[in-house]
Design a protein around this motif. Structure first.
Motif: not given
Lengths: 512, 512
Positions: A22, A406, A409, A447, B322
């Motif tokens: 990640g 990820t 985050d 990722w 993401e």
């Protein structure tokens, strides 16, 4: 970087795992969430649920069975004790809970693996409590201590879990009254992460804590949390003596109990979500408060385990939308109490590591992540409504846990992330493959799943058309083959073995 | 209740589907969300992303190719037009967008199926645009008009979709320049829900709208939205003439374009999420604004399609964290523009309806639901990175769509839901199976999957140990066998056929 982490990164296992990196890289001992919790209910409705919990506690009450010490605690604290039924005036439990810490550290024998529990931290821990294990080669069978060790090793080999868990599966080949020793030993020997001890009898809880004392030293253990005990309410509204005695043993030793109602709506709770949540709040508050009466300031985790039942068959259901959305509310309630939170996990009733397993698992696991849970038990391996620990599901879940590193985050916003230079360089109608910004960022940009197949169809077909479960099957075998045990001081190892031998010799085998 | 809905509910298909009911029952034309959107980014960071988009628009600009009318629109609106490159002063596009409605109705030929698009509404629509179809019996092959019709029928047979979609799969057995007629006809003939028309040429967009005029009458169409057109940006920062001409055709007719950048980060956009989001905002604002220059007040949908690429192989990846987390930010940006939003869908790169497909799909679909998307294209059937429309994945996704109906209902808090009487009745240590509250609520208490297997292991094994994909295979066949077409006025049907025949006769077949 800690020595053990460095060793892990440089092994073959690390090379395998590094495919799944990640933005922040591997090796984080736990996640610090960078996205907000998902608060779905208004203040007004939260207050209504709290008021309902208060009425349940004051008017219906909770039974505490077979534990006179607990009843005496409640009497002294000012609760109304009537036989084994205890009723609580509104506000009493909240007052008692004020001594519980909002966040604490569970120390691991490798300090680089110690985890924060509470606040913005998120800790993933394996599934817990299945009598069976399963893999694609041999199907379902009772778990053994070998399976147990395998799962400890698989967890240790993955950078996407942060904790070694507890009763990963029941080692039914060992006597009921002695298997806790082998389980705790396996966690200590084959993992260097935090773990959970036994709760099935007060003496077994104490054995577990004693083994932790051998590893960490008794003084350290008295001042720091090094072991967790997961205790269940006998929902609805009953705490049995086995659980309260075990819970008190952990609290007495300044170790953290995870206090968890077990509510399958329609069976151990009402079929309506708000009522099940109110019940869960009432049961959990009472359990958490009891730890504070045993030892004010002892760490404790506010847990919940909501699920539903199929009202056609009476079977439990897992990974359904009601508990997922209910978890979000439980998260809000726990934060209002300023307690660390345990929620859901990767739940499913599927009997195979298939599409159903991951649809249900993802809904459940994402809810745990969104609701602000700090400690997510059942993060990997859960299958068959908690009856089976699956080798393949374990590996599939690890991949989801990796993705969630990820996810949590969030979106960072800074000049590099906004990439304005890249737009100037590339301009309209071109591509970003070779631009300076891509070259500077590509190694950590996305990722990268270690398990998903993103290849073109033809390439996937030429490689044998494996499905995700088949790839997971190959992967857990490779991970076990590559596993390297973390170093353990020989003196400690010997002392642990000696302790176990003495305890085992002190009693006959019991098989139920 | 509308006649067509009643008929659908009373058919065999309805009986099959009723296993999968939610608290509010089946038959809702669309979802009104009862949970908040999940707003993950701070005001400060949203403003930074907007500022980055403004700089891209002002400094780099967007190319509009092969469409002089569009360039003339921009000139008149005050943009800086330099050849085909157009640059926009900050604020210009936002001003133009003020005439776009925040919410509008897409009328279906069955008024009970009309959907609101915007605000708190959520509309699920099938996947769109695959050249291939797939099922477990025959594997992957090019799509045909028969497949296309099958998917329209499957969507119509399910209460968990709200829209018939558009190019569900490419019917490659029909000429490229004529297949739009058969696709639009299939949507009208085999479904009574809203649908999407062609965008591959201005004339095909106009044909699609003309067919809608036959169904609804030209005056009604001029005043109401009855058809959508999904137009893609040629990311990065290029709008080609085919798309802008089609988009303008829809806007001119007061029909809604869905304006969608197609950004695979690392290829058509930067590898960093914030930059890809800023690009998406810039491209979408420009497209949406163009519709308002063509016809102020025309409905338009703010779309996005973020995904990533595997930086090892260059392959696109779908259902990764993401874009999921990026969707949440796009949702916040769309709400700040007060435009209806289209986001993500049930994305995956898996080649099979397996664990990978549903892990990726769930992450992507839940993001769409959390981010506040009003129109979720690709809600069912998406496989193989948009290359294949899968019969089994379609049915698996329907089950997730069903669960999301309940999920989006959130937790209701009222006296019945809080169930205080039930606690008094049942008390500690008993169960809720037969209590009055359970009996009063059990029929609508829990969402009940039509596809998941919640049975005990032994019962599941005795029934043949089917996995979810196998059950889905049986299910889509049963749904097709049970399908009943909705009634269609014979005069309208004849007029449609006559229109198609004339249009087909007016041109030679083209195959590319």
């Amino acid at each position: 970087m800690n020595e053990a982490v460095r060793r892990q990164r440089s092994g073959r296992g690390a090379r395998l795992e590094q495919r799944g990196h990640g933005p922040q890289g591997i090796g984080r001992p736990y996640i610090v969430r960078n996205i907000p919790t998902y608060d779905i209910l208004s203040e007004e409705n939260l207050v209504r649920i709290e008021a309902a919990a208060d009425r349940i506690l004051a008017e219906v009450g909770i039974e505490f069975r077979d534990d006179p010490v607990t009843l005496e605690h409640w009497r002294r604290a000012g609760a109304r004790v009537d036989g084994r039924l205890v009723r609580f005036e509104p506000g009493l439990l909240r007052d008692i809970l004020k001594t519980a810490p909002a966040t604490f550290t569970q120390h691991a024998r490798n300090p680089a693996r110690s985890v924060e529990i509470g606040g913005n931290s998120v800790v993933f821990s394996p599934a817990y409590g299945s009598p069976f294990v399963m893999d694609l080669d041999n199907g379902r069978r009772y778990g053994t201590i070998e399976d147990f060790r395998n799962f400890v090793k698989l967890a240790q080999a993955s950078p996407w879990l942060h904790h070694s868990g507890g009763t990963i599966c029941e080692p039914v080949d060992l006597p009921v009254n002695k298997r806790h020793l082998d389980m705790v030993y396996a966690h200590i020997r084959f993992s260097d992460r935090g773990f959970m001890g036994s709760v099935t009898a007060e003496s077994r809880a104490e054995d577990s804590i004693d083994m932790a004392r051998i590893v960490f030293g008794p003084d350290f253990v008295d001042r720091h949390c090094v072991i967790l005990g997961n205790v269940n309410v006998n929902s609805p509204l009953v705490w049995d003596g086995t659980m309260t005695r075990a819970m008190r043993a952990y609290a007495r030793a300044n170790q953290a109990a995870v206090v968890v109602p077990f509510i399958l709506g329609g069976a151990m709770g009402p079929v309506t979500n708000a009522g099940a949540i109110a019940q869960s709040l009432a049961e959990t508050m009472a359990g958490c408060a009891l730890t504070q009466l045993e030892r004010p300031g002892a760490p404790v985790i506010f847990g919940n385990f909501l699920s539903s039942t199929s009202l056609r068959s009476g079977s439990p259901t897992f990974g359904t939308p009601e508990p997922a959305i209910g978890s979000m509310v439980v998260g809000q309630l726990a934060r209002r109490l300023r307690l660390p939170l345990r929620c859901s996990g990767n739940f499913t009733t599927s009997k195979l590591p298939d599409a159903q397993a991951m649809t249900e698992g993802s809904m459940s696991m994402l809810a745990a992540v969104h609701c602000g849970a700090n400690f997510i038990l059942h993060s990997a391996g859960f299958l068959d409504g908690l009856l089976s620990m699956s080798y393949e599901k374990f590996v599939l879940d690890l991949d989801l846990c990796a993705a969630l590193h990820t996810y949590l985050d969030g979106v960072r916003v800074d000049d590099n992330q906004l990439a304005l230079d890249a737009f100037s360089e590339v301009g309209p109608g071109s591509h970003f493959f070779g631009c300076a910004h891509t070259i500077a960022n590509y190694e950590t940009a996305y990722w990268d799943s270690a398990l998903a197949d993103n290849e073109p169809f033809e390439k996937w077909e030429a490689a044998g058309s494996a499905d995700a479960a088949g790839r997971a099957n190959r992967r857990w075998k490779q991970m076990l083959a590559d596993y390297e045990p973390p170093p353990l001081d020989e003196g400690i190892d010997e002392a642990l073995r000696d302790f176990m031998a003495r305890r085992k010799a002190s009693m006959d085998d019991a098989w139920y």
